[in-house]
Scaffold this motif. Structure first.
Motif, PDB file in Angstrom:
ATOM      1  N   MET A  81       0.827  -1.192   0.000  1.00  0.00           N
ATOM      2  CA  MET A  81       0.000   0.000   0.000  1.00  0.00           C
ATOM      3  C   MET A  81       0.868   1.252   0.000  1.00  0.00           C
ATOM      4  N   GLN A  82       0.213   2.395  -0.144  1.00  0.00           N
ATOM      5  CA  GLN A  82       0.897   3.680  -0.137  1.00  0.00           C
ATOM      6  C   GLN A  82       0.560   4.412   1.146  1.00  0.00           C
ATOM      7  N   THR A  83       1.575   5.053   1.742  1.00  0.00           N
ATOM      8  CA  THR A  83       1.322   5.870   2.919  1.00  0.00           C
ATOM      9  C   THR A  83       0.568   7.139   2.509  1.00  0.00           C
ATOM     10  N   ALA A  84      -0.208   7.677   3.429  1.00  0.00           N
ATOM     11  CA  ALA A  84      -1.041   8.843   3.112  1.00  0.00           C
ATOM     12  C   ALA A  84      -0.276  10.156   3.178  1.00  0.00           C
ATOM     13  N   LEU A  85       0.790  10.194   3.981  1.00  0.00           N
ATOM     14  CA  LEU A  85       1.528  11.443   4.181  1.00  0.00           C
ATOM     15  C   LEU A  85       2.600  11.626   3.112  1.00  0.00           C
ATOM     16  N   ASN A  86       2.631  12.816   2.510  1.00  0.00           N
ATOM     17  CA  ASN A  86       3.641  13.096   1.489  1.00  0.00           C
ATOM     18  C   ASN A  86       5.058  12.940   2.034  1.00  0.00           C
ATOM     19  N   SER A  87       5.244  13.219   3.328  1.00  0.00           N
ATOM     20  CA  SER A  87       6.580  13.206   3.930  1.00  0.00           C
ATOM     21  C   SER A  87       7.038  11.803   4.329  1.00  0.00           C
ATOM     22  N   ASP A  88       6.156  10.822   4.238  1.00  0.00           N
ATOM     23  CA  ASP A  88       6.473   9.447   4.659  1.00  0.00           C
ATOM     24  C   ASP A  88       6.954   8.655   3.443  1.00  0.00           C
ATOM     25  N   GLN A  89       8.237   8.291   3.419  1.00  0.00           N
ATOM     26  CA  GLN A  89       8.787   7.580   2.273  1.00  0.00           C
ATOM     27  C   GLN A  89       8.426   6.095   2.250  1.00  0.00           C
ATOM     28  N   GLY A  90       7.793   5.614   3.305  1.00  0.00           N
ATOM     29  CA  GLY A  90       7.387   4.222   3.325  1.00  0.00           C
ATOM     30  C   GLY A  90       8.524   3.295   3.709  1.00  0.00           C
ATOM     31  N   ARG A  91       8.507   2.093   3.154  1.00  0.00           N
ATOM     32  CA  ARG A  91       9.531   1.079   3.452  1.00  0.00           C
ATOM     33  C   ARG A  91      10.327   0.792   2.185  1.00  0.00           C
ATOM     34  N   ALA A  92      11.642   0.751   2.311  1.00  0.00           N
ATOM     35  CA  ALA A  92      12.505   0.537   1.154  1.00  0.00           C
ATOM     36  C   ALA A  92      12.326  -0.873   0.586  1.00  0.00           C
ATOM     37  N   VAL A  93      12.627  -1.010  -0.698  1.00  0.00           N
ATOM     38  CA  VAL A  93      12.512  -2.299  -1.384  1.00  0.00           C
ATOM     39  C   VAL A  93      13.803  -2.603  -2.140  1.00  0.00           C
ATOM     40  N   PHE A  94      13.979  -3.886  -2.443  1.00  0.00           N
ATOM     41  CA  PHE A  94      14.993  -4.353  -3.384  1.00  0.00           C
ATOM     42  C   PHE A  94      14.300  -4.720  -4.692  1.00  0.00           C
ATOM     43  N   PHE A  95      14.989  -4.521  -5.806  1.00  0.00           N
ATOM     44  CA  PHE A  95      14.544  -5.022  -7.101  1.00  0.00           C
ATOM     45  C   PHE A  95      15.488  -6.147  -7.510  1.00  0.00           C
ATOM     46  N   LYS A  96      14.950  -7.352  -7.695  1.00  0.00           N
ATOM     47  CA  LYS A  96      15.751  -8.523  -8.011  1.00  0.00           C
ATOM     48  C   LYS A  96      15.404  -9.029  -9.410  1.00  0.00           C
ATOM     49  N   PRO A  97      16.315  -8.855 -10.394  1.00  0.00           N
ATOM     50  CA  PRO A  97      16.024  -9.259 -11.772  1.00  0.00           C
ATOM     51  C   PRO A  97      15.872 -10.767 -11.924  1.00  0.00           C
ATOM     52  N   ARG A  98      15.176 -11.152 -13.000  1.00  0.00           N
ATOM     53  CA  ARG A  98      15.012 -12.577 -13.310  1.00  0.00           C
ATOM     54  C   ARG A  98      16.378 -13.222 -13.572  1.00  0.00           C
ATOM     55  N   ALA A  99      17.269 -12.491 -14.269  1.00  0.00           N
ATOM     56  CA  ALA A  99      18.624 -12.988 -14.515  1.00  0.00           C
ATOM     57  C   ALA A  99      19.440 -12.815 -13.234  1.00  0.00           C
ATOM     58  N   PRO A 100      19.865 -13.901 -12.589  1.00  0.00           N
ATOM     59  CA  PRO A 100      20.480 -13.791 -11.265  1.00  0.00           C
ATOM     60  C   PRO A 100      21.756 -12.965 -11.219  1.00  0.00           C
ATOM     61  N   ASN A 101      22.490 -12.884 -12.323  1.00  0.00           N
ATOM     62  CA  ASN A 101      23.749 -12.138 -12.320  1.00  0.00           C
ATOM     63  C   ASN A 101      23.592 -10.684 -12.763  1.00  0.00           C
ATOM     64  N   GLN A 102      22.366 -10.278 -13.067  1.00  0.00           N
ATOM     65  CA  GLN A 102      22.133  -8.907 -13.520  1.00  0.00           C
ATOM     66  C   GLN A 102      22.169  -7.959 -12.329  1.00  0.00           C
ATOM     67  N   ILE A 103      22.955  -6.909 -12.426  1.00  0.00           N
ATOM     68  CA  ILE A 103      23.086  -5.926 -11.348  1.00  0.00           C
ATOM     69  C   ILE A 103      22.266  -4.675 -11.635  1.00  0.00           C
ATOM     70  N   GLU A 104      22.389  -4.131 -12.842  1.00  0.00           N
ATOM     71  CA  GLU A 104      21.668  -2.910 -13.190  1.00  0.00           C
ATOM     72  C   GLU A 104      20.216  -3.236 -13.544  1.00  0.00           C
ATOM     73  N   ILE A 105      19.298  -2.404 -13.060  1.00  0.00           N
ATOM     74  CA  ILE A 105      17.872  -2.608 -13.330  1.00  0.00           C
ATOM     75  C   ILE A 105      17.501  -1.881 -14.617  1.00  0.00           C
ATOM     76  N   THR A 106      16.852  -2.579 -15.534  1.00  0.00           N
ATOM     77  CA  THR A 106      16.497  -2.004 -16.828  1.00  0.00           C
ATOM     78  C   THR A 106      14.984  -1.945 -16.990  1.00  0.00           C
ATOM     79  N   GLU A 107      14.543  -1.018 -17.830  1.00  0.00           N
ATOM     80  CA  GLU A 107      13.117  -0.890 -18.104  1.00  0.00           C
ATOM     81  C   GLU A 107      12.590  -2.133 -18.816  1.00  0.00           C
TER      82      GLU A 107
END
Length: 226
Positions: A81-107
């Motif tokens: 979900m999204q926090t209601a307050l503009n000043s609340d950044q929420g909880r950080a996430v990791f992005f894990k690509p399907r290719a296990p050795n991929q480091i850079e995240i691509t569109e």
């Protein structure tokens, strides 16, 4: 000798045709950038937030539900979900690509999205995003995002793979805005944008039926466990 050359030519031509058929023509994967203009990396954490330029659109993505005092006995959050307050950044996430050795995240590349926990324990380690319900969902029966049973790196868990797409097609590399999408079987024409849907005054992330949810990525520079 001529027969051997002819055979090699046929094999090369077949491989070229097969490659063209299994990739998107003229596709150049663009890297995703954070608010500092740096490339997103799979070994770093990011807050997924509404761009400040859209003021009043709420804060960052977090685990929910966000509880009232009387619900203090609730143990494991399972909603995305999204926090209601503009000043609340929420909880950080990791992005894990399907290719296990991929480091850079691509569109437009498949990634698992996983909430970061400061002090993971044996309980409440349900952190990987997934789509729940019938896809793509309806107004009466939305396909919500949750963390009930997701896991990283499992190709067979089709409901756990998401993509990041730039909101506009210009070449701006400074503070671009993005959307999160879910593309079953990785077909472009099946993609659903992840949007915001209000449930009991709380902002749940859901497939395609709610308010648009453009985001930017703010790097979490605090120390923590990767």
């Amino acid at each position: 000798m001529k027969r051997i050359i002819l055979l090699i030519s046929v094999v090369v031509a077949f491989c070229s045709i097969w490659t063209s058929a299994t990739t998107t023509p003229n596709q150049v994967l663009q890297v995703v950038r954070d608010t500092n203009g740096e490339i997103l990396r799979s070994d770093s954490r990011y807050f997924v937030v509404t761009p400040p330029v859209l003021g009043g659109g709420g804060g960052g993505v977090t685990r929910g539900p966000i509880l009232e005092a009387q619900d203090a006995n609730f143990v494991c959050p399972f909603q995305v979900m999204q926090t209601a307050l503009n000043s609340d950044q929420g909880r950080a996430v990791f992005f894990k690509p399907r290719a296990p050795n991929q480091i850079e995240i691509t569109e437009s590349s498949d990634v698992n999205i996983k909430f970061y926990l400061d002090n993971p324990t044996g309980m409440c380690n349900n952190t990987v995003w997934e789509v729940e319900g019938n896809i793509p969902g309806t107004v009466l029966k939305p396909a919500f995002l949750s963390t009930n049973g997701g896991e990283t790196g499992n190709p067979s868990k089709m409901n756990t793979w998401f993509q990041i797409k730039k909101l506009n097609d210009n070449d701006e590399e400074v503070n671009p805005m993005y959307i999160l999408v879910f593309c079953p079987n990785n077909y472009e024409d099946t993609c659903s944008e992840i949007t915001i849907h209000y449930v009991y005054k709380q902002r749940r992330l859901v497939l395609k039926i709610g308010d648009s949810f453009p985001v930017v990525f703010v790097k979490d520079n605090n120390y923590g466990i990767v």
